[in-house]
Enzyme design. Structure first.
Site, PDB file in Angstrom:
ATOM      1  N   LYS A  73       0.832  -1.195   0.129  1.00 21.02           N
ATOM      2  CA  LYS A  73       0.084   0.004  -0.075  1.00 21.02           C
ATOM      3  C   LYS A  73       0.921   1.261   0.092  1.00 21.02           C
ATOM      4  CE  LYS A  73      -3.757   2.081   2.746  1.00 21.02           C
ATOM      5  NZ  LYS A  73      -4.705   1.966   3.694  1.00 21.02           N
TER       6      LYS A  73
ATOM      7  N   SER B 236      -9.703   2.301   3.168  1.00 22.13           N
ATOM      8  CA  SER B 236      -8.680   2.836   2.027  1.00 22.13           C
ATOM      9  C   SER B 236      -7.825   2.065   1.165  1.00 22.13           C
ATOM     10  CB  SER B 236      -7.823   4.239   2.901  1.00 22.13           C
ATOM     11  OG  SER B 236      -7.011   3.487   3.861  1.00 22.13           O
TER      12      SER B 236
ATOM     13  N   SER C  83      -9.689   0.042   7.356  1.00 23.30           N
ATOM     14  CA  SER C  83      -9.500   0.002   5.810  1.00 23.30           C
ATOM     15  C   SER C  83      -8.472  -1.216   5.524  1.00 23.30           C
ATOM     16  CB  SER C  83      -8.415   1.221   5.789  1.00 23.30           C
ATOM     17  OG  SER C  83      -9.062   2.337   5.586  1.00 23.30           O
TER      18      SER C  83
HETATM   19  N1  GLN Z   1     -12.905   4.985   6.492  1.00 24.92           N
HETATM   20  C1  GLN Z   1     -12.251   5.447   7.632  1.00 24.92           C
HETATM   21  C2  GLN Z   1     -11.812   6.916   7.363  1.00 24.92           C
HETATM   22  O1  GLN Z   1     -12.080   7.394   6.267  1.00 24.92           O
HETATM   23  C3  GLN Z   1     -11.266   4.456   7.900  1.00 24.92           C
HETATM   24  C4  GLN Z   1      -9.926   4.738   6.960  1.00 24.92           C
HETATM   25  C5  GLN Z   1      -8.750   3.759   7.357  1.00 24.92           C
HETATM   26  O2  GLN Z   1      -9.049   2.930   8.331  1.00 24.92           O
HETATM   27  N2  GLN Z   1      -7.628   4.331   7.005  1.00 24.92           N
HETATM   28  O3  GLN Z   1     -11.024   7.379   8.262  1.00 24.92           O
END
Ligand code: GLN
Length: 492
Positions: A75, A150, A174
């Site tokens: 990632k 994400s 995410s």
């Molecule tokens: N969807 C959540 C956010 O927008 C989690 C994102 C994540 O876990 N990096 O913060």
């Protein structure tokens, strides 16, 4: 075909010299270059093939480990020497790190071959991968659907068989949510088990790296290399605190008889799509067949996890992202009048909309006068959320199961201009993150209502601190009895 194989299978082929690391790397590089999912942000065949050659030498010399020669993609939140490290932000659009993240180093030391860097939401902020400065990623199961976020590039790459393994990061879901949306397996370890050194920071008290792959067994093999104390990460857990290296494959085959599964009633209320509920309940029935018992539990603060997370995460983000000022590294506005103007223009041009929104929310809740009303309150409720889980684990159950997300992957664009709709879809993953608990997602079926293809459903399995081996055991037993994890999108 080689790309249909799991890590476990690839490892056997490499060790018996039925395939070389170089052939394998080339095969995946070819697949990546002809794929249309926009899952990769940077590839560098020369570097990849050099690593593959070194892996082949290691195998020939007889000092290979189980992952030597197996390809992995990272990632683009993990910094890498050689490949660009952008966090999917214009702010770091051309950034090349002078060092590797600890996780990247650990996999390289294990002999894994890096295929490149994976698209994600900008600075890992999002649930659909649509916040990337470098374009959205499509879901390999249905080109009209988001891959989740994400870690959307990571999940899509594995589902499309562009990589057998990927890293992800999970701040509020995410790893778990994109794994669910793309029909693959992913685990977020206990907070502090995996080093955050070289993981571009979003919300430091929540950020945690973890593996994503096809199967629980593969995730166990990857996690074996990932965990461990790192003195360069101030919140890394030590071996004395329970973060010793362990063999996460050791209990994979343990029977599940007597396992008590807590099923939180708050995870099955209004707002949960019927198709997701059906697939999750069918998975729970499968666990009963495997000898487990279901216990209804309550996690009463579940709904508070959204306001609490969306105060704490932006607060930490606003502080972490203050380093991007155009002075030291990264993007700098081409034209400005003085220093203040340079800061303003750099940050206005370099950060996308969602990142700017979070910086503003975070700055607001940390302001003198609002700090006690928002930030301190949120921290208090965070503790109560963690206490709910501890009460359940103490009195009622060994693990907790429920949906990962309230629906299957939504249509690309359908929530892109509605941040609150995105935040609400995080309802089932945020509390685990706030509590610092390990959680995983495994594929358990498909939703109805497909338009252009099938959309997968994920089951979430949450354990107590350091229960990763147990979660992987439970997931592996399910995967021995079912074949959802072996399904591939059409044409792959
Ligand atoms: N969807 C959540 C956010 O927008 C989690 C994102 C994540 O876990 N990096 O913060």
């Amino acid at each position: 075909m080689m790309h249909q194989k799991t890590i476990k299978e690839l490892s056997a082929l490499l060790h018996t010299k039925q395939v070389s690391a170089t052939e394998l790397a080339q095969h995946y590089l070819d697949r990546i270059s002809s794929s249309g999912h926009n899952a990769f942000l940077d590839v560098n065949p020369e570097l990849t093939l050099a690593q593959a050659k070194a892996a082949d030498a290691r195998i020939a010399a007889g000092n290979a480990g189980p992952l030597t020669g197996v390809p992995i993609a990272h990632k683009d939140i993990f910094v890498t020497q050689g490949w660009r490290s952008t966090a999917a932000s214009k702010m770091l659009g051309n950034y090349v790190s002078p060092f590797d993240a600890t996780v990247v180093t650990k996999f390289a030391d294990a002999g894994m071959v890096t295929l490149g860097k994976l698209n994600c939401d900008e600075f890992a902020m999002g649930s659909s991968n649509e916040n990337s400065a470098f374009g959205f990623v499509t879901n390999p199961w249905d080109a009209l659907a988001v891959p989740g976020g994400s870690s959307g590039g990571s999940a899509a790459a594995i589902a499309a068989r562009l990589a057998p393994a990927a890293t992800g990061t999970d701040t509020g879901g995410s790893i778990r949510q994109p794994a669910a949306f793309c029909g693959i397996t992913g685990i977020k370890p206990t907070y502090g088990r995996v080093s955050r050194f070289g993981m571009i920071a979003f919300a430091s008290s929540l950020d945690q790296g973890g593996p994503m792959a096809r199967t629980a067994e593969d995730c166990a093999l990857l996690l074996n290399e990932m965990v461990g104390f790192d003195e360069r990460d101030a919140t890394s857990l030590t071996a004395e605190q329970g973060n010793a290296r362990e063999d996460f494959t050791r209990d994979l085959n343990a029977p599940l008889a007597g396992l008590r599964i807590g099923v939180p009633k708050e995870y099955f209320g209004e707002g949960l799509a019927a198709d997701v509920e059906q697939a999750v309940r069918a998975a729970l029935d499968q666990f009963v067949k495997l000898g487990a018992t279901l216990v209804e539990i309550s996690l009463p603060k579940t709904s508070l996890s959204i306001p609490v997370y969306y105060i704490i995460a932006p607060a930490e983000a606003s502080s972490n992202l203050s380093r991007f000022d155009g002075v030291r590294y990264g993007y700098r506005a081409p034209e400005y009048t003085d220093l203040q103007d340079m800061y303003k223009k750099t940050r206005a041009q370099g950060f996308g909309k969602e990142v700017q929104r979070r910086i503003m929310v975070g700055t607001y809740v940390l302001c003198h006068g609002y700090y006690d009303a928002y930030y301190v309150q949120a921290q208090k409720i965070r503790r109560l959320i963690a206490d709910d889980f501890q009460a359940a684990f103490r009195d009622q159950c060994d693990v907790i199961m429920g949906p990962v997300a309230p629906s299957v992957a939504w249509d690309l664009g359908s929530k892109a201009n509605d941040p609150v709709a995105n935040y609400l879809a995080d309802i089932f993953t945020l509390s685990t993150s706030l509590a610092g608990l390990p959680g995983m997602s495994i594929p358990v079926g498909f939703g109805a209502g497909e338009k252009n293809g099938k959309r997968p459903v994920g089951l979430q399995i949450i354990g107590n601190y350091f229960a990763e081996a147990k979660l992987l055991n439970i997931a592996h037993q399910y995967q021995q009895a079912t074949d959802w994890h072996n399904r591939a999108p059409e044409g792959i």
